[in-house]
Design an enzyme around this catalytic site. Structure first.
Site, PDB file in Angstrom:
ATOM      1  NE  ARG A  51       0.063  -1.017  -6.489  1.00 36.38           N
ATOM      2  CZ  ARG A  51       1.369  -1.244  -6.660  1.00 36.38           C
ATOM      3  NH1 ARG A  51       2.523  -1.115  -7.082  1.00 36.38           N
ATOM      4  NH2 ARG A  51       0.807  -2.619  -6.607  1.00 36.38           N
ATOM      5  N   GLY A  52       0.319   0.383  -3.394  1.00 38.33           N
ATOM      6  CA  GLY A  52       1.414  -0.458  -2.421  1.00 38.33           C
ATOM      7  C   GLY A  52       0.875  -0.055  -1.658  1.00 38.33           C
ATOM      8  CG  ASP A 241      -1.771  -5.059   0.943  1.00 41.87           C
ATOM      9  OD1 ASP A 241      -1.097  -5.708   0.289  1.00 41.87           O
ATOM     10  OD2 ASP A 241      -1.917  -3.279   0.098  1.00 41.87           O
ATOM     11  CE  LYS A 252      -3.307  -6.236  -5.600  1.00 32.46           C
ATOM     12  NZ  LYS A 252      -4.761  -6.120  -5.241  1.00 32.46           N
TER      13      LYS A 252
HETATM   14  O1  MRU Z   1      -3.897  -3.244  -4.973  1.00 32.82           O
HETATM   15  P1  MRU Z   1      -2.668  -2.835  -4.940  1.00 32.82           P
HETATM   16  O2  MRU Z   1      -1.618  -3.023  -5.856  1.00 32.82           O
HETATM   17  O3  MRU Z   1      -1.984  -1.728  -3.501  1.00 32.82           O
HETATM   18  O4  MRU Z   1      -2.297  -4.247  -3.897  1.00 32.82           O
HETATM   19  C1  MRU Z   1      -0.343  -4.283  -3.880  1.00 32.82           C
HETATM   20  C2  MRU Z   1       0.472  -5.615  -3.107  1.00 32.82           C
HETATM   21  O5  MRU Z   1      -0.377  -6.657  -3.085  1.00 32.82           O
HETATM   22  C3  MRU Z   1       1.119  -5.214  -2.287  1.00 32.82           C
HETATM   23  O6  MRU Z   1       1.729  -6.295  -2.693  1.00 32.82           O
HETATM   24  C4  MRU Z   1       1.535  -4.985  -1.213  1.00 32.82           C
HETATM   25  O7  MRU Z   1       0.918  -3.249  -1.246  1.00 32.82           O
HETATM   26  C5  MRU Z   1       2.861  -4.501  -0.722  1.00 32.82           C
HETATM   27  S1  MRU Z   1       3.541  -3.125  -1.534  1.00 32.82           S
HETATM   28  C6  MRU Z   1       5.440  -3.594  -0.994  1.00 32.82           C
END
Ligand code: MRU
Length: 353
Positions: A51-52, A241, A252
């Site tokens: 994820r991320g 994102d 997030k």
């Molecule tokens: O649901 P996730 O864990 O994929 O969400 C991730 C985030 O919100 C991060 O802050 C975002 O992807 C930036 S990662 C460099």
């Protein structure tokens, strides 16, 4: 701390397969999963093994390369498999634009290939996916050094979710800024919001910073505003994102509340995102698609029900923070300070202030 590679691999290509650190199991168990087909990679993205935003993009690109390299037959069969993999992977998570950015690159590589040679096509797609991975690390490092200049020595930095090495191919975005500041000899301390419902802050940010010897303290999400109000936080740095053309951004769920609290108490609020997260085709935050995830992520913790049976829940995975709450957008191309159509437009032309 001098510049050094991550002590873990988020996602990589090994022996003709895609290997990922299973983030669902951290911090208790450090297990690497091997994926032999694009369906497995898509499932891993959907279920948050990985994820991320940047890491999702890299995994998807490697998933397309996997589909190509595992397909026998002529170049047309390889191209068909790669295209099908792009469609499959594009349907995994809707908010992180890095996913679509990486798949677009793979499709462009596919359509620019004039070769009728299946071997050459497989090699070209794998080379493109590996380049996306390497470039992600390089972008994080450049972003880190732009951002580190904003970090005062002795700073206490609040972050939300995990925007670290685990959310990228390495180094991280928000945590890349922290790591680069530490590499420059600055003393910093991180407060990590636990980040309900999936606890990316408590589990992942705390894990990777502790592993690197960077002081980190976990707080519950509801505590962030009072730490800001008490003057205990010098700056906030989060990832994104998707950043819209006007500087609004999705991150997030809970990020908006942190940004509002930081603005109310005059604490600088920074967003660190590689250029692959900036989506000039999305005019503003209202146009960013927000993923709704399954209710059981809220109703259950570690398999145990925490809400009464039958009571409905909502589970949007992201929220949108307006650009006016952001002090600066930190990218690998430099800063947009403050972020708006004009400053982002200048970075789009390639400026590095
Ligand atoms: O649901 P996730 O864990 O994929 O969400 C991730 C985030 O919100 C991060 O802050 C975002 O992807 C930036 S990662 C460099």
């Amino acid at each position: 701390m001098s510049e050094r590679p991550s002590s873990f691999e988020t996602v990589c290509w090994r022996d003709g397969a895609v290997v990922m650190l299973d983030q669902r199991l951290l911090p208790e168990i450090e297990r690497y999963n091997t994926y032999e087909d694009a369906h497995g990679v898509a499932h891993a993205i959907r279920t948050m093994v990985i994820r991320g935003a940047p890491a999702i993009g890299v995994a998807a690109a490697l998933g397309v390369a996997l589909a190509a390299t595992r397909t026998s037959g002529d170049a047309r069969a390889v191209a068909r498999a790669a295209n099908d993999a792009c469609d499959l992977l594009a349907a995994t998570r809707p908010t992180a634009v890095n996913l679509f950015w990486a798949l677009d690159r793979m499709r462009r590589r596919l359509s620019s290939s004039t070769s009728n040679d299946a071997v050459a096509l497989r090699q070209a797609l794998l080379a493109e996916a590996l380049a996306i991975r390497e470039e992600d690390i390089a972008m994080c490092r450049r972003m880190g050094s732009h951002g580190a200049a904003l970090v005062p020595d002795g700073a206490t930095i609040l972050t939300h979710c995990n925007a670290g090495g685990l959310a990228t191919a390495g180094h991280g975005t928000a945590l890349g800024v922290v790591r680069s500041a530490v590499e420059q000899g600055k003393r910093v301390r991180v407060l990590a919001d636990e980040t309900r419902p999936l606890l990316q802050g408590a589990r992942l940010t705390a894990w990777e910073l502790a592993r690197d010897g960077i002081p980190v303290t976990v707080i519950v999400d509801g505590a962030a505003a009072s730490h800001l109000a008490r003057g205990e936080i010098d700056m906030v740095v989060v990832g994104a994102d998707r950043v819209a053309a006007n500087g609004d951004f999705a991150n997030k769920i809970g990020t908006l509340g942190v940004a509002l609290a930081a603005a109310a108490h005059g604490v600088p609020f920074y967003v660190a995102a590689p250029w692959s997260t900036v989506d000039l085709a999305t005019p503003d935050g209202a146009a960013i698609p927000i993923e709704e995830r399954a209710a059981d992520e809220v109703t259950h913790i570690h398999g145990r029900r925490v809400t009464p049976e039958g009571v409905p829940v909502r589970n949007p995975a992201f929220d949108v923070t307006p650009a006016r709450l952001v002090t600066a957008l930190i990218t690998d191309r430099g800063l947009a300070q403050p972020p708006n159509a004009e400053t982002i437009g200048r970075l789009a032309e390639g400026a590095t202030p």
